[in-house]
Scaffold this active site. Structure first.
Site, mmCIF file in Angstrom:
data_model
loop_
_atom_site.group_PDB
_atom_site.id
_atom_site.type_symbol
_atom_site.label_atom_id
_atom_site.label_comp_id
_atom_site.label_asym_id
_atom_site.label_seq_id
_atom_site.Cartn_x
_atom_site.Cartn_y
_atom_site.Cartn_z
ATOM 1 N NE ARG A 103 8.900 -8.304 -2.639
ATOM 2 C CZ ARG A 103 9.387 -7.443 -3.536
ATOM 3 N NH1 ARG A 103 8.800 -7.317 -4.704
ATOM 4 N NH2 ARG A 103 10.409 -6.682 -3.280
ATOM 5 C CB THR A 107 11.416 -17.228 -3.314
ATOM 6 O OG1 THR A 107 10.487 -16.776 -2.307
ATOM 7 C CG2 THR A 107 12.392 -18.199 -2.665
ATOM 8 C CG ASP A 201 10.277 -1.969 2.807
ATOM 9 O OD1 ASP A 201 9.134 -1.739 3.269
ATOM 10 O OD2 ASP A 201 10.790 -3.095 2.807
ATOM 11 C CG ASP A 204 11.597 -1.443 6.159
ATOM 12 O OD1 ASP A 204 10.804 -2.224 6.729
ATOM 13 O OD2 ASP A 204 12.670 -1.807 5.658
HETATM 14 C C1 PRP Z 1 5.545 -5.060 0.226
HETATM 15 C C2 PRP Z 1 4.340 -4.277 -0.253
HETATM 16 C C3 PRP Z 1 3.495 -5.324 -0.938
HETATM 17 C C4 PRP Z 1 4.534 -6.237 -1.533
HETATM 18 C C5 PRP Z 1 4.710 -5.868 -2.984
HETATM 19 O O1 PRP Z 1 5.255 -5.669 1.427
HETATM 20 O O2 PRP Z 1 3.667 -3.590 0.770
HETATM 21 O O3 PRP Z 1 2.662 -6.034 -0.032
HETATM 22 O O4 PRP Z 1 5.765 -6.013 -0.827
HETATM 23 O O5 PRP Z 1 5.516 -6.774 -3.631
HETATM 24 P P1 PRP Z 1 5.005 -7.753 -4.783
HETATM 25 O O6 PRP Z 1 4.072 -6.981 -5.652
HETATM 26 O O7 PRP Z 1 6.292 -8.118 -5.509
HETATM 27 O O8 PRP Z 1 4.371 -8.951 -4.141
HETATM 28 P P2 PRP Z 1 6.368 -6.489 2.263
HETATM 29 O O9 PRP Z 1 6.390 -7.920 1.844
HETATM 30 O O10 PRP Z 1 7.676 -5.760 2.218
HETATM 31 O O11 PRP Z 1 5.781 -6.487 3.719
HETATM 32 P P3 PRP Z 1 5.537 -5.247 4.746
HETATM 33 O O12 PRP Z 1 4.335 -4.496 4.246
HETATM 34 O O13 PRP Z 1 5.286 -5.943 6.038
HETATM 35 O O14 PRP Z 1 6.768 -4.384 4.775
#
Ligand code: PRP
Length: 212
Positions: A103, A107, A201, A204
């Site tokens: 994500r 944005t 997160d 992380d």
């Molecule tokens: C996080 C999480 C979801 C997303 C949720 O992943 O694991 O995939 O964000 O957000 P949303 O519902 O607003 O789309 P991230 O993009 O941080 O990636 P990662 O798992 O690699 O840390």
């Protein structure tokens, strides 16, 4: 769309430790896996089975086995990977496909950066794993991807969700067969679209910080 929010003291207890910012990484990983196994019990309530004949040491009997095509488990990288073992423990013969999504922090738009799934998902029941349902953008895109490949039934399992995220998935699902299983439904989103109270997160906390 069917929505199930867990209501079990053991799940809430484990979630409380998971949310605590002082919980160390090894414990966090273990808890994500354990919570997945507990949620998998509910998520697989409608897994497709067919009758089969077996012989016990005492007599012949009729049981059930998973129907083919076997269910497909799809962890969303990175954070969904932390849930994979917990799911595979319960459904060891299922197949596993991968979707990598991130994500954009500004944005909030999801981008798919990796995909390893069967070309055709015709007739497949898919189980999507992602601990966090925040705005719902990532999960909505993943569900769209699976239906576009021919899946006819998608169950998403998230450790935490928000009302905004649930509504986004409801909209994305339309009248298709989608089930959402949540460990807890949190209050909502912060200004930076983090789940609150949430757990921070998940990617992380499972795997360490990455530079963007
Ligand atoms: C996080 C999480 C979801 C997303 C949720 O992943 O694991 O995939 O964000 O957000 P949303 O519902 O607003 O789309 P991230 O993009 O941080 O990636 P990662 O798992 O690699 O840390």
């Amino acid at each position: 769309m069917r929505v199930f929010v867990a209501d079990h003291p053991l799940i809430t207890h484990k979630l409380t430790v998971l949310r605590d910012k002082n919980t160390p990484q090894p414990t966090f990983r273990l808890l994500i896996e354990e919570l997945m196994t507990l949620l998998a019990y509910e998520a697989t309530r409608e897994v497709r089975v067919e009758p089969c004949e077996i012989v016990t040491p005492v007599s012949p009997t009729t049981g059930v086995r998973l129907s083919e095509p076997l269910p497909l488990i799809v962890p969303i990288l990175r954070a969904g990977l932390g849930m994979l073992e917990g799911m595979v423990k319960l459904v060891p013969t299922a197949e596993v496909g991968f979707l990598g999504m991130v994500r954009d922090e500004e944005t909030l738009e999801p981008t798919t950066y990796a995909e390893r799934l069967p070309e055709s998902l015709a007739g497949r029941q898919c189980f999507v794993l992602d601990p966090m349902l925040a705005t719902g953008g990532s999960l909505a895109a993943a569900i769209e991807f699976l239906f576009a490949r021919g899946a006819d039934d998608v169950t998403a399992i998230c450790v935490l969700g928000t009302p905004e995220g649930v509504e986004a998935i409801r909209k994305a699902a339309g009248d298709r067969r989608v089930t959402l299983v949540l460990g807890a439904l949190d209050d909502g989103l912060t200004d930076q679209a983090f789940i609150t109270p949430g757990l921070g997160d998940a990617g992380d906390r499972l795997y360490g910080t990455v530079d963007h």
